[in-house]
Design a protein around this motif. Structure first.
Motif, PDB file in Angstrom:
ATOM      1  N   GLN A 304      -3.707  42.524 -58.999  1.00 48.06           N
ATOM      2  CA  GLN A 304      -2.987  41.350 -58.524  1.00 48.06           C
ATOM      3  C   GLN A 304      -2.836  40.410 -59.719  1.00 48.06           C
ATOM      4  O   GLN A 304      -3.551  40.534 -60.702  1.00 48.06           O
ATOM      5  CB  GLN A 304      -3.760  40.642 -57.405  1.00 48.06           C
ATOM      6  CG  GLN A 304      -4.203  41.521 -56.268  1.00 48.06           C
ATOM      7  CD  GLN A 304      -3.085  41.885 -55.301  1.00 48.06           C
ATOM      8  OE1 GLN A 304      -1.939  41.480 -55.466  1.00 48.06           O
ATOM      9  NE2 GLN A 304      -3.419  42.659 -54.286  1.00 48.06           N
ATOM     10  N   SER A 305      -1.934  39.466 -59.610  1.00 47.54           N
ATOM     11  CA  SER A 305      -1.759  38.489 -60.684  1.00 47.54           C
ATOM     12  C   SER A 305      -1.482  37.125 -60.078  1.00 47.54           C
ATOM     13  O   SER A 305      -1.212  36.997 -58.879  1.00 47.54           O
ATOM     14  CB  SER A 305      -0.604  38.892 -61.613  1.00 47.54           C
ATOM     15  OG  SER A 305       0.645  38.684 -60.977  1.00 47.54           O
ATOM     16  N   ALA A 306      -1.510  36.112 -60.920  1.00 51.90           N
ATOM     17  CA  ALA A 306      -1.283  34.746 -60.439  1.00 51.90           C
ATOM     18  C   ALA A 306       0.116  34.574 -59.860  1.00 51.90           C
ATOM     19  O   ALA A 306       0.327  33.722 -58.996  1.00 51.90           O
ATOM     20  CB  ALA A 306      -1.514  33.757 -61.578  1.00 51.90           C
ATOM     21  N   VAL A 307       1.064  35.373 -60.314  1.00 48.52           N
ATOM     22  CA  VAL A 307       2.447  35.227 -59.838  1.00 48.52           C
ATOM     23  C   VAL A 307       2.850  36.336 -58.881  1.00 48.52           C
ATOM     24  O   VAL A 307       3.956  36.337 -58.359  1.00 48.52           O
ATOM     25  CB  VAL A 307       3.435  35.180 -61.032  1.00 48.52           C
ATOM     26  CG1 VAL A 307       3.180  33.955 -61.880  1.00 48.52           C
ATOM     27  CG2 VAL A 307       3.344  36.454 -61.866  1.00 48.52           C
ATOM     28  N   ASN A 309       0.850  38.119 -55.898  1.00 47.80           N
ATOM     29  CA  ASN A 309      -0.336  38.354 -55.081  1.00 47.80           C
ATOM     30  C   ASN A 309       0.009  38.102 -53.623  1.00 47.80           C
ATOM     31  O   ASN A 309       1.057  37.529 -53.319  1.00 47.80           O
ATOM     32  CB  ASN A 309      -1.491  37.453 -55.540  1.00 47.80           C
ATOM     33  CG  ASN A 309      -1.173  35.984 -55.408  1.00 47.80           C
ATOM     34  OD1 ASN A 309      -1.015  35.470 -54.311  1.00 47.80           O
ATOM     35  ND2 ASN A 309      -1.049  35.290 -56.545  1.00 47.80           N
ATOM     36  N   ASN A 329     -11.787  27.503 -53.035  1.00 47.34           N
ATOM     37  CA  ASN A 329     -10.478  27.836 -52.478  1.00 47.34           C
ATOM     38  C   ASN A 329     -10.557  28.936 -51.428  1.00 47.34           C
ATOM     39  O   ASN A 329      -9.690  29.797 -51.336  1.00 47.34           O
ATOM     40  CB  ASN A 329      -9.491  28.250 -53.586  1.00 47.34           C
ATOM     41  CG  ASN A 329      -9.012  27.073 -54.385  1.00 47.34           C
ATOM     42  OD1 ASN A 329      -8.105  26.364 -53.978  1.00 47.34           O
ATOM     43  ND2 ASN A 329      -9.650  26.845 -55.524  1.00 47.34           N
ATOM     44  N   ASP A 378     -11.744  35.087 -57.945  1.00 52.31           N
ATOM     45  CA  ASP A 378     -10.689  34.143 -58.294  1.00 52.31           C
ATOM     46  C   ASP A 378      -9.953  33.622 -57.060  1.00 52.31           C
ATOM     47  O   ASP A 378      -8.906  34.144 -56.672  1.00 52.31           O
ATOM     48  CB  ASP A 378      -9.708  34.808 -59.262  1.00 52.31           C
ATOM     49  CG  ASP A 378      -8.668  33.838 -59.805  1.00 52.31           C
ATOM     50  OD1 ASP A 378      -8.775  32.631 -59.524  1.00 52.31           O
ATOM     51  OD2 ASP A 378      -7.758  34.300 -60.520  1.00 52.31           O
ATOM     52  N   VAL A 380      -8.539  30.760 -57.002  1.00 53.51           N
ATOM     53  CA  VAL A 380      -7.472  29.868 -57.468  1.00 53.51           C
ATOM     54  C   VAL A 380      -6.189  30.651 -57.735  1.00 53.51           C
ATOM     55  O   VAL A 380      -5.136  30.381 -57.149  1.00 53.51           O
ATOM     56  CB  VAL A 380      -7.914  29.107 -58.736  1.00 53.51           C
ATOM     57  CG1 VAL A 380      -6.768  28.246 -59.248  1.00 53.51           C
ATOM     58  CG2 VAL A 380      -9.136  28.250 -58.440  1.00 53.51           C
ATOM     59  N   ASN A 381      -6.272  31.634 -58.608  1.00 55.85           N
ATOM     60  CA  ASN A 381      -5.068  32.382 -58.995  1.00 55.85           C
ATOM     61  C   ASN A 381      -4.908  33.705 -58.258  1.00 55.85           C
ATOM     62  O   ASN A 381      -3.900  34.383 -58.404  1.00 55.85           O
ATOM     63  CB  ASN A 381      -5.074  32.638 -60.504  1.00 55.85           C
ATOM     64  CG  ASN A 381      -4.886  31.367 -61.292  1.00 55.85           C
ATOM     65  OD1 ASN A 381      -4.024  30.548 -60.982  1.00 55.85           O
ATOM     66  ND2 ASN A 381      -5.715  31.167 -62.312  1.00 55.85           N
ATOM     67  N   LYS A 382      -5.947  34.105 -57.514  1.00 57.72           N
ATOM     68  CA  LYS A 382      -5.865  35.286 -56.645  1.00 57.72           C
ATOM     69  C   LYS A 382      -5.612  36.564 -57.444  1.00 57.72           C
ATOM     70  O   LYS A 382      -4.786  37.402 -57.076  1.00 57.72           O
ATOM     71  CB  LYS A 382      -4.776  35.084 -55.583  1.00 57.72           C
ATOM     72  CG  LYS A 382      -4.924  33.788 -54.804  1.00 57.72           C
ATOM     73  CD  LYS A 382      -3.721  33.518 -53.926  1.00 57.72           C
ATOM     74  CE  LYS A 382      -3.849  32.206 -53.183  1.00 57.72           C
ATOM     75  NZ  LYS A 382      -3.933  31.037 -54.091  1.00 57.72           N
ATOM     76  N   THR A 383      -6.345  36.722 -58.513  1.00 58.67           N
ATOM     77  CA  THR A 383      -6.120  37.854 -59.415  1.00 58.67           C
ATOM     78  C   THR A 383      -7.107  39.004 -59.221  1.00 58.67           C
ATOM     79  O   THR A 383      -7.068  39.967 -59.983  1.00 58.67           O
ATOM     80  CB  THR A 383      -6.200  37.387 -60.876  1.00 58.67           C
ATOM     81  OG1 THR A 383      -7.496  36.824 -61.120  1.00 58.67           O
ATOM     82  CG2 THR A 383      -5.121  36.374 -61.189  1.00 58.67           C
TER      83      THR A 383
END
Length: 542
Positions: A304-307, A309, A329, A378, A380-383
Motif C-alpha cells: 500500500q502507499s500514501a496515495v 490505499n 489514527n 502506519d 497516518v499514511n496507511k502504508t
C-alpha cells in the motif's frame, strides 16, 4: 472514476445484474446500461496489450485490484487481499474481539445472503479472477504478436495464475466445506478460467455452476504449479519487488498452505524443502511488520502507499489501532481476545507481547485495558503491506506435517525456528524433545503456536475450517467467543486480560456447530439472482 469510452450493454438486465461477472480489467459496473472496459489509466482493453509499457501497467493494475477492491461502487476496503482479507479471517475465529458494528455480522455468525462485507468478498474475489483471466489472454496474444518476449510473457502469466489460484482458494474456504469432508461430492465454487470480455464468455459465466471441492483444489494446484514454472524467482526481482511482486517462491510457499488443507503431509514437506536457504526467520518477530517490504521472512505481501490505499475503512493500522491517543489514527474496531492472550503457551515475557511495539493497550477513553495489535504501524499514511504469506507459516506448515508423520525431530526443529526468536531466554524456554510425550502433543503445540504467531493476520479461519473432524486435534465447529463489543471498562478488561491462568470468563457469542448451515457463507443473492445455475446450487439452509 468515469472513463471516457463506454461499452454499451446490449445483453439486457441480466448483464447489468451480474456485476461480479461483468467487471473487467480495472473497473466495475457504475452506470445503468454501461459496462466499463477501461483500466484506471483510461487505456482501453484493446489497447492495453499493444505495447510493453501498457502491458506492464495492466499487470500492475491487477495488484491494485487485489489490494484495494471495490466496495459498493468505488469505495476501496481492502478486498480481497488487502485489509479486509485479514479482518474477515480474524473475525470468523475466537482469537479476535469485534468491538463495533463493522464486522459484527461476521463475528457473531449472523450474516445472510445480503451481508455487504461477505458479498463484496465474493465480488472482488471474482473481479480479481476476471482481471487475471484478461491478463492471461491479453499477454498470450501480445506474445503471438511479438510485442513482448517469451520470458516476459511467462512471468506475467505466472503472476496472473497465482492470483487466480489464491483468489479461488480464499473464496472456497469461506463458501464450501473443507477438503476432508467428501471433496468429490461437496460443491465448491465456480472455477472461472475465461475472461468475461465478450458476450459469449459472459453468457457462459452466467450459466456456470459450482465445481466440486476436489475439482477446485485440482485447479488451484495446477495454477500454482504453472505459476512456479512460469514466474521469475525473487533473485531476479529488485528491491521491494522481491516481496511486493509474485515470485516463483511465493507459488511454492502457497502450495504448502493448500496441501495442508488437503492433508497431503508429504507434499507440504517436499514443497517447503524447496525453499530451504531462500528465506530465514528474522531475529525479531516485529521486523516483518516494521520493515515489511525488506526483510528475510516475508514471501509475498500486497503493498500500500500514501496515495494508493483502501482508506481508513480498509487500512490495517486504522482498523486495528485504538483511537486514543488520537495520534494513532485508529478506529479500534478489532482487538486481541483474552482467549488467546491468556493461553498458557504464550509466555508472559514473549516478545510478541511487547507493549508499544507489537501490542497497544487501550487507555481511558476507548476500551481501557483491552489489548490491540500493533503489527501494523502506519495509521497516518496507511502504508502497511497486507501480509499474504510469510516463511514463518511455511515453517509451521512443515512442522505440522512432520508431527503428523511422527517425525518429532524435524517437527520440533521447525516449530522452534519460529518460536525461539520471540522468547526472552531461548536457552531455558525453548521446547526440547522432552517437552512432549508424543507427536500428538507436539502437533497440538504447533497448532497453538500458529494462533499466537499469526494473531491478527487473518489466518485463524483457515485453521478452524481445515481442523473440523481432525483425527488428532479436532476443532468442533466455530468456537464460542467473548461478547461482541468486548470489555467496555478497565474494571471489566483488567481481569479478563490478566495473565497467569487461561481465560474462563463469559463466552456470549455461541459456538456454531460444524453441522449448522451457518458454518459456511452463502453465495450472495446478487450472484444467484443473475446465475440460475448457482441459484439452484446455493449452500443448504440459505
Amino acid at each position: 472514476m468515469k472513463n471516457k469510452n463506454k461499452f454499451l450493454n446490449s445483453w439486457g438486465s441480466k448483464f447489468l445484474a451480474s456485476v461480479f461477472l461483468t467487471t473487467t480489467l480495472f473497473t466495475s459496473c457504475s452506470e445503468e446500461k454501461t459496462i466499463e472496459l477501461e483500466p484506471f489509466n483510461s487505456i482501453s482493453e484493446n489497447a492495453a496489450f499493444t505495447t510493453p509499457a501498457l502491458i506492464e501497467l495492466s499487470v500492475t493494475g491487477m495488484y491494485n485490484a487485489a489490494a484495494l477492491g471495490d466496495f459498493n461502487g468505488g469505495n476501496p476496503r481492502g478486498y480481497i487481499f488487502g485489509a479486509a482479507f485479514v479482518q474477515q479471517g480474524d473475525n470468523r475465529g475466537e482469537d479476535a474481539v469485534n468491538l463495533a458494528t463493522f464486522y459484527q455480522l461476521t463475528y457473531t455468525g449472523t450474516y445472510d445472503t445480503t451481508t455487504a462485507n461477505n458479498t463484496y468478498y465474493w465480488a472482488d474475489g471474482y473481479r480479481l479472477i476476471n482481471r487475471a483471466n484478461i491478463i492471461i489472454e491479453g499477454v498470450t496474444n501480445a506474445l503471438k504478436a511479438g510485442t513482448i518476449t517469451q520470458a516476459v510473457a511467462d512471468d506475467y502469466i505466472g503472476q496472473a495464475k497465482f492470483f487466480r489460484a489464491i483468489a479461488h482458494n480464499e473464496i472456497l474456504i469461506h463458501h464450501a466445506r473443507p477438503f476432508q469432508d467428501n471433496p468429490s461430492t461437496n460443491l465448491g465454487i465456480p472455477y472461472r478460467e475465461i475472461p468475461n470480455n465478450t458476450a459469449t464468455n459472459i453468457e457462459a459465466s452466467l450459466l456456470q455452476g459450482r465445481n466440486t471441492v476436489a475439482e477446485c483444489y485440482t485447479k488451484i494446484l495446477k495454477d500454482l504449479d504453472d505459476a512456479e514454472t512460469l514466474t521469475a524467482s525473487k533473485s531476479v526481482r529488485a528491491g521491494t519487488a522481491k516481496i511486493e511482486r509474485i515470485t516463483k517462491e511465493a507459488a511454492i510457499a502457497y502450495k504448502t498452505r493448500v496441501y495442508l488443507h488437503m492433508r497431503r503431509w508429504d507434499k507440504v514437506i517436499s514443497e517447503g524443502i524447496k525453499l530451504n536457504g531462500s528465506y530465514t526467520m528474522t531475529a525479531n518477530p516485529d521486523t516483518p511488520f516494521s520493515n515489511n517490504l525488506s526483510n528475510t521472512e516475508s514471501i509475498f505481501s500486497l503493498a500500500q502507499s500514501a496515495v494508493n490505499n483502501p482508506g481508513a475503512n480498509g487500512a490495517l493500522a486504522n482498523m486495528y489501532h485504538p483511537p486514543v491517543p488520537a495520534a494513532s489514527n485508529g478506529r479500534g474496531l478489532v482487538a486481541i481476545s483474552p482467549i488467546i492472550w491468556r493461553n498458557s503457551s504464550w509466555l508472559s515475557d514473549d516478545k510478541r507481547r511487547a507493549e508499544g511495539t507489537m501490542v497497544l493497550t487501550g487507555i481511558t477513553g476507548y476500551y481501557p485495558g483491552t489489548k490491540f495489535t500493533k503489527k501494523y504501524k502506519d495509521g497516518v499514511n496507511k502504508t502497511d503491506a497486507a501480509p499474504i504469506i510469510r516463511y514463518a507459516e511455511v515453517a509451521l506448515n512443515m512442522a505440522e506435517a512432520y508431527a503428523r508423520q511422527n517425525d518429532v525431530v524435524n517437527g520440533l526443529a521447525r516449530l522452534n525456528s519460529v518460536r525461539d526468536r520471540s522468547l526472552a531466554t531461548p536457552a531455558t524456554q525453548s521446547y526440547t524433545a522432552t517437552s512432549f510425550a508424543n507427536n500428538v502433543e507436539l502437533l497440538r503445540a504447533i497448532l497453538v503456536e500458529r494462533r499466537i504467531e499469526f494473531v491478527m493476520e487473518g489466518r485463524r479461519w483457515a485453521d478452524i475450517s481445515r481442523l473440523q473432524n481432525d483425527d488428532l486435534a479436532p476443532i468442533v465447529g466455530i468456537p464460542a467467543k467473548v461478547a461482541n463489543g468486548g470489555f467496555s471498562s478497565l474494571a471489566l478488561a483488567a481481569p479478563a486480560y490478566a495473565l497467569g491462568t487461561p481465560y474462563t470468563g463469559a463466552l456470549t457469542v455461541n459456538a456454531i456447530p460444524y453441522s449448522d448451515f451457518k458454518f459456511i457463507w452463502p453465495i450472495p443473492i446478487l450472484e444467484t439472482n443473475s446465475n440460475p445455475t448457482l441459484k439452484g446450487q446455493q449452500n443448504p439452509g440459505w
